[in-house]
Structures are given as structure tokens and as C-alpha cells.
Write an enzyme that holds these catalytic residues in place. Structure first.
Site, PDB file in Angstrom:
ATOM      1  N   GLU A  37     -17.716 -34.739 -97.164  1.00 24.11           N
ATOM      2  CA  GLU A  37     -17.948 -34.713 -95.721  1.00 24.11           C
ATOM      3  C   GLU A  37     -16.646 -34.858 -94.931  1.00 24.11           C
ATOM      4  O   GLU A  37     -16.559 -35.638 -93.980  1.00 24.11           O
ATOM      5  CB  GLU A  37     -18.955 -35.798 -95.329  1.00 24.11           C
ATOM      6  N   GLU A  57     -31.499 -45.650 -92.329  1.00 28.54           N
ATOM      7  CA  GLU A  57     -31.030 -44.421 -91.676  1.00 28.54           C
ATOM      8  C   GLU A  57     -32.126 -43.358 -91.564  1.00 28.54           C
ATOM      9  O   GLU A  57     -32.315 -42.753 -90.512  1.00 28.54           O
ATOM     10  CB  GLU A  57     -29.832 -43.864 -92.453  1.00 28.54           C
ATOM     11  N   ASP A  95     -29.786 -37.792-100.286  1.00 28.97           N
ATOM     12  CA  ASP A  95     -29.185 -38.789 -99.398  1.00 28.97           C
ATOM     13  C   ASP A  95     -30.211 -39.760 -98.831  1.00 28.97           C
ATOM     14  O   ASP A  95     -30.619 -39.614 -97.681  1.00 28.97           O
ATOM     15  CB  ASP A  95     -28.467 -38.055 -98.243  1.00 28.97           C
TER      16      ASP A  95
HETATM   17  C1  GCU Z   1     -24.987 -39.860 -94.945  1.00 33.27           C
HETATM   18  C2  GCU Z   1     -24.766 -40.461 -93.590  1.00 33.27           C
HETATM   19  C3  GCU Z   1     -23.321 -40.478 -93.218  1.00 33.27           C
HETATM   20  C4  GCU Z   1     -22.521 -41.155 -94.313  1.00 33.27           C
HETATM   21  C5  GCU Z   1     -22.804 -40.489 -95.655  1.00 33.27           C
HETATM   22  C6  GCU Z   1     -22.180 -41.200 -96.832  1.00 33.27           C
HETATM   23  O1  GCU Z   1     -24.709 -38.495 -94.929  1.00 33.27           O
HETATM   24  O2  GCU Z   1     -25.512 -39.749 -92.638  1.00 33.27           O
HETATM   25  O3  GCU Z   1     -23.204 -41.176 -92.003  1.00 33.27           O
HETATM   26  O4  GCU Z   1     -21.168 -41.112 -94.028  1.00 33.27           O
HETATM   27  O5  GCU Z   1     -24.173 -40.480 -95.887  1.00 33.27           O
HETATM   28  O6  GCU Z   1     -22.913 -41.848 -97.547  1.00 33.27           O
HETATM   29  O7  GCU Z   1     -20.990 -41.105 -97.053  1.00 33.27           O
END
Ligand code: GCU
Length: 678
Positions: free
Chosen positions: A291, A393, A365
Site C-alpha cells: 500500500e 474497522e 483484510d
Molecule cells: C487496511 C487498512 C489500512 C491499513 C492496512 C494495513 O487496509 O484499511 O488502514 O494500513 O490495512 O494493515 O496495513
């Protein structure tokens, strides 16, 4: 008299009078004799003093010299001749440095209770266990308890940022007051550590996995060290998330390439600096090449190269690296669910011994329901930690009452079949498949500055359940719910039964009104509201349509052998079960299979009808939660009762919205009417 108003700050450590057993407690507990001069022994004395006064309604004197009937003896062989003279060497040698023994015995003809351990932290854990027995109204005159944690590292992970915000935090701003540290220490730091210690949590990663490099800057580390010093007596060790490109951002280097000599030196010097300030620093948790975060792949290296770089820097100080497997580069495979397994199984055997791979419970996730991640049991030479998420979440975000103990139990009981039937995730985690390995579990956690710590009073139960399960992954969720209810609300048997029942059904209720039958990720933006139509995002695997694939023909993601073969990442018996439409548990149906709208379910209903019924059931169950909670008015203090009631109203309205919006959207494909609820 109605119960006194409470704000929830005290969590499960209220030490309210325990009910009928109190008469026996007063007989069995007449004096406290705690040995030891460490800060931990000090914490323990204070805890016992405070607890006894409120639990028993009378203070219990301390006398460190004399034993009499009803003495509570607490100590280690090193600091107590009384404990030494019991000759429990054999038993103590079996409990390691964190376990404890609690026994009712006679010393010099006096009936006493002994809490013994090899270390002061062990005695602190034993003390909290003993206090839990009192808080939950258990008999304490014939105790014979031996406990040791199944997992070595039991860690909180706060996704907190240096500016005080929390990623996916729903209970106010960050607990850590960076502007005030290191000089001013909020009393909440010790309260936090105490709560953690009370459930056996022995470390916390205090910052976001999307790590700001500034966390490792010298001025910041001094603040971190001050926090670590507050936690030390409670056995809570400090960990940090490290930004892999810190040598560039902080060190001014041209690269963060893990094989570059200057980079290697930078991390070694940084590690030395950290340990100079925090001698018992636990280690780094790293999100790399995920990400948008930097990582070794940015420089053409592997995850193993990256993890080993940091592992070598920390090894002289006995620190550990926890490397996250939450990676899903699109070039690895079209299916996000398959990517981490493909990347990490290739690297098995290449990691240093102080590296563990941290794997989320499911392959996507933290969805309301996912089958267990195929990496559990698949790594033969690398320790694997589980990552679970207490901050809700995708499960109602401290607005919905959702107890996650049942979700985690389902995950921990899942059979990987890695070494034949019975190789459950909990056994894999406890190192039973690879004895001697590093073991651990990490919770993306939920406390913030809200007075009640977790936003929703019931979300405290998820912090609590994590600690209890990390200590013993085989503890039934129901037992944990009962303990928590008794300590948090009341020992009145009927009320306990009712609340426990609410908690036990709550996760399934949430699944029913949001994503039943294996559906997942039907959200957008803030991960709260239904958005099954979400087809636009920076990447396709952040949309909803990527996962449910609804069309006029049917719905679901074909991950079978005829589909994209994701099932083959599981060991053969599990692979066969998930692959076989008839044997695949229906709770995972649309995760693994693509089915026509008129597919016939085990109930005899058509898939479309079943889906509608599930949503309808979820809405009914949410309303039922609300109704049952109303019936407890007067049994719970008015403030907490009202605050929970307010959130239940939101939950019921949201559940209705989920059903209406999802069914309207899918109905556009199925072209079938919504059946009337039976
Ligand atoms: C999810 C979450 C993110 C977080 C990511 C992670 O995608 O929405 O906010 O950074 O998990 O676990 O790294």
C-alpha cells in the site's frame, strides 16, 4: 438501589464486591505477605491493596514477616524463603519466566494461599489471575492452578501517528501525548500498562504500520523511552514500527537498499542508539512494499533481504523483527487473496532466526468473516505470528456491538491439516509444529483517549479477549465473555447470562446483515457503510465489485480448481473441502465459489432467497440485541446503559440500511423478488 453511575474508565478492573462468596473471601484472605523489592513487586502490592479494599469492603493488612491463617503469600524462590521451602522446583521449572502457580496449602500449619513464579512478572500475572477469580465470584479455598502463556509475544499494535491521529481509530485521539513527553507523564500511561498486564499482554507497538520515519528520530526516541520506563514494571515492552526508508528520510542517505553498506551501518547505529535509551526494547514491526510503503523490493531486493538487514542490527541486543505478510502487489497474481502466500512461501528458510512473519487471520483484510490465511502452517522454517484486529474497522467501528472473541475462536480452531488432522491454527501459533520457534500474536488495537478507552463499552471486551487468547489461544470465547461481563458489569447470574448471550451471537448477527455466505469487502471509503456498487478506486482490489462479481448469471469469486485455484494454497484435505461445492461450509460459499442465483442451498432455499433471509435475520437479530439491552435497564448503571443503548439504536438503523441497499443492488442482477420473512 440502582447501581452507581460509571464512565467505563476502570475497564474490567473495577473490583466491585463479588456477591455471595464475599463471606468466604473474608475468611480466606486475612493478611498479605508479598516478597520482593522490585518496581514490579511494588505495583503488585499496590494492586492487591487497592483490590482487597474495594472487593472485600475492608482493607487487608500487609505483614511481610509473619504467616497466619488466611495469609496470601506472593513471591519467587529468589525473593522468598517461604516459597523456597515449599520445594516446588519441579513445578516451577515447567512454567518458564512468565507462568505462575496458585495453590491453597498449609505453611507452618496455617492454611494459606500461595502465588509463586520464577520472576516478579510471573507473580504479577498470577496476582491478576487470582484477582480475576475474586472478581468473578469463584471459590478460592481449594486452589491448584498452574498457568504459562502459550505464546511468547503478546502485543498490542496501535496505528497511532505522531500528530495524535489514529488510523482506523474510533475512540478518540492517541493515548500518547508527544507534545508533553518526555517530561510530563499522563497517568493514563500506567493505567494502560496495568490493564495490559492484567490480561498478560507483554508488549506494545505504539505507532502506525504506515510508519512516519520521524518516530525513529533522536528527540522522539527520548519520548518513547520515557513511556517505556512507565511500562517496565508492568512487563509491557516497547516496540516500534519502522519505516524502511528511514535511512533516506532521517539519515540523509541516497538509498535504503538493504545491501548497501551505509544503510547497514545506519541501522546498526540506530539500533545501538535505541538500546542505549531503552535497554529492553522489543523490536521493529515492519510494513514494507505494501500500500505504498517503501521496502526492499523498491531496490530490487526481497522481503528476506529487508527483514535480515534489520534483524542483524537488532540481534546483538536480542531484539526481534516482525515482518508483515500483508503484501499484495498486483503483478504477483490477479487474485489479491493469493499474493502473500506466493511471495512468502518462496522465501521460507531465508530469514534470520530473530525474524517472524506476521500474517492477518484471513487472506484479504479483517473482513467480518474470512477463511483462515493459507500461510498458517505453510511456512516450515519461519515463525508465523497471527495479526488480528480489535479495532472494528470492518465490523461497525465502535458504533456496533460486536464481540470478536467468537471470530477469533473460529480462526484459532481452524484446522490447517499442515501436519495431519488437528493441526489447528492455535497449535501452529504455539509452535507445536516447529518446537523452539519464536511465537506470538498481535492485535491491531482499539484504545484511545475516550473516557471509556474504546468508544463502545462493549469494544473493551475485544481488547480483553485478545489478551486472554494470546495467553491461551484455546480458551473458549464464551468463557472469556462471561469473565469480562462479570468484571465489567455485574456478577448477578441472570444479567451475566443475558449479556453473555448478546455477545456470543453478535458477530454472526453482524455477518448476517452485512456480508453473509462468504461475501466480503462490500464497502468503500471509510469501510463502514454498504457500498456493493463501489467500482472505482485507485486499484481494482479496493473496489467491491472485484470481490462479489455479481452479474445476471450469479455471484461469487471462483477460487476453485476450475477457477483461479486459490484453494490449492491450502493443504490437501482443506483444499478438497473448500473446492467441493457440496462440502464447502456455506459460510464461505461465495468466497470460494461462483453460484447461480437459483443455486440450491442445503436448506433447500435458492441462493437468492437464502441471501435475502440472511439479511432479514441480521436485521431482526440487531433489533433483538436492542430489545434485550432495554430489558437490563436498572440492572446496569444508568450512564453505561444509556451509552450502549444510544449505539444500539445506530446499529439497528445501520443494519436496516445494509439490508435494503445490498438487496436493492443485487436484486438488479438477480431480477428476483425479496421473499417475505417466515
Ligand atoms: C487496511 C487498512 C489500512 C491499513 C492496512 C494495513 O487496509 O484499511 O488502514 O494500513 O490495512 O494493515 O496495513
Amino acid at each position: 438501589m440502582p447501581p452507581m453511575e460509571e464512565d467505563g474508565y476502570k475497564l474490567w478492573l473495577r473490583y466491585a464486591p463479588p456477591g455471595d462468596e464475599i463471606k468466604n473471601y473474608r475468611k480466606t484472605l486475612r493478611q498479605i505477605r508479598v516478597s520482593g523489592t522490585s518496581a514490579t513487586a511494588g505495583v503488585l502490592r499496590e494492586e492487591l491493596g487497592r483490590a482487597m479494599a474495594t472487593l472485600l469492603g475492608t482493607s487487608v493488612p500487609s505483614n511481610d514477616q509473619v504467616t497466619q491463617d488466611g495469609t496470601l503469600v506472593v513471591g519467587t524462590p529468589a525473593n522468598s524463603t517461604l516459597i523456597r521451602d515449599l520445594n516446588w522446583e519441579m513445578d516451577l521449572s515447567a512454567i518458564g519466566d512468565q507462568g505462575f502457580i496458585i495453590r491453597s496449602v498449609a505453611i507452618e500449619n496455617h492454611p494459606v494461599t500461595v502465588i509463586a513464579a520464577n520472576t516478579d512478572i510471573g507473580t504479577l500475572y498470577g496476582t491478576f489471575h487470582f484477582l480475576r477469580l475474586l472478581q468473578t465470584g469463584q471459590p478460592i479455598n481449594r486452589l491448584d492452578i498452574t498457568e504459562r502463556p502459550a505464546l511468547q509475544l503478546r502485543l498490542m499494535n496501535h496505528w497511532d501517528n505522531p500528530d495524535g491521529t489514529i488510523e482506523r481509530g474510533y475512540a478518540g485521539r492517541s493515548l500518547w501525548q508527544w507534545d508533553e513527553l518526555p517530561d510530563k507523564l499522563s497517568p493514563r500511561y500506567a493505567d494502560y500498562a496495568r490493564a495490559c498486564a492484567s490480561i498478560g499482554i507483554n508488549g506494545a507497538v505504539i505507532n502506525n504500520v504506515n510508519a512516519d520515519p520521524r518516530m525513529l528520530a533522536t528527540d522522539h526516541l527520548r519520548k518513547v523511552a520515557a513511556l517505556a520506563a512507565v511500562w517496565r514494571p508492568y512487563g509491557v515492552r516497547m516496540y516500534l514500527c519502522a519505516n524502511f526508508a528511514a535511512p533516506v528520510h532521517l539519515g540523509g542517505l541516497a538509498t535504503a537498499d538493504p545491501l548497501d553498506k551505509n544503510v547497514v551501518d545506519w541501522w546498526k547505529a540506530k539500533a545501538d542508539e535505541i538500546y542505549g535509551l531503552i535497554p529492553d526494547f522489543g523490536g521493529f514491526l515492519v510494513k514494507a512494499n505494501s500500500e505504498g510503503q517503501p521496502g526492499p523490493k523498491t531496490y530490487g531486493r526481497t522481503h528476506a533481504d529487508g527483514a535480515n538487514l534489520l534483524a542483524d542490527a537488532l540481534a546483538p541486543h536480542q531484539g526481534n523483527i516482525i515482518w508483515r505478510a500483508f503484501v499484495y502487489d498486483e503483478d504477483v497474481d490477479p487474485d489479491r487473496a493469493k499474493r502473500a502466500y506466493i511471495e512468502f512461501t518462496k522465501l521460507d528458510g531465508q530469514f534470520r532466526s530473530n525474524v517472524a512473519i506476521q500474517v492477518k487471520n484471513g487472506a484479504i483484510d479483517f473482513q467480518p468473516r474470512e477463511p483462515f490465511h493459507p500461510l498458517f502452517g505453510a511456512m516450515k522454517q519461519t515463525p508465523v505470528f497471527a495479526e488480528i484486529q480489535a479495532t472494528q474497522e470492518y465490523l461497525g467501528q465502535a458504533k456496533h456491538l460486536v464481540y470478536l472473541g467468537t471470530l477469533w475462536q473460529e480462526f484459532l480452531e481452524s484446522d490447517t491439516c499442515a501436519k495431519g488432522a488437528g493441526s489447528t491454527v492455535s497449535k501452529v501459533l504455539a509452535g507445536e509444529m516447529q518446537p523452539g520457534q519464536l511465537t506470538g500474536m498481535v492485535s491491531v488495537t482499539n484504545p484511545g483517549l475516550d473516557t471509556n478507552w474504546c468508544g463502545h463499552h462493549f469494544s473493551q471486551a475485544n481488547w480483553y479477549a485478545f489478551g486472554r487468547l494470546a495467553w491461551n489461544p484455546q480458551l473458549p470465547a464464551e468463557k472469556i465473555a462471561e469473565e469480562w461481563t462479570r468484571m465489567t458489569f455485574t456478577n448477578a447470574a441472570q444479567t451475566v447470562r443475558v449479556i453473555r448471550g448478546m455477545m456470543m451471537g453478535s458477530r454472526e448477527t453482524y455477518v448476517n446483515y452485512t456480508m453473509p455466505l462468504g461475501l466480503h469487502h462490500m464497502i468503500g471509503g471509510n469501510h463502514y457503510a454498504p457500498q456493493p456498487w463501489n467500482d472505482r478506486a485507485p486499484r481494482p482490489d479496493w473496489t467491491a465489485v472485484y470481490y462479489h462479481k455479481a452479474s445476471a448469471e450469479g455471484i461469487g469469486y471462483d477460487r476453485t480448481k476450475q477457477g483461479d485455484r486459490a484453494v490449492e494454497q491450502y493443504f490437501p484435505p482443506i483444499c478438497k473441502m473448500f473446492d467441493d461445492l457440496k462440502r464447502c461450509p456455506e459460510m464461505y460459499l461465495l468466497w470460494f465459489h461462483r453460484c447461480a442465483w437459483d443455486y440450491r442451498m442445503k436448506s433447500g432455499n435458492l441462493l437468492w432467497d437464502e441471501l435475502c433471509l440472511k439479511y432479514g435475520e441480521g436485521v431482526k437479530q440487531a433489533a433483538e440485541l436492542q430489545r434485550i439491552w432495554q430489558s437490563l435497564a436498572g440492572k446496569i448503571d444508568a450512564r453505561r446503559h444509556q451509552e450502549v443503548a444510544d449505539r444500539l439504536a445506530i446499529q439497528v438503523a445501520d443494519a436496516t440500511k445494509w439490508r435494503e441497499q445490498i438487496l436493492a443492488y443485487f436484486g438488479g442482477f438477480s431480477k428476483r423478488p425479496v421473499p417475505k420473512p417466515s
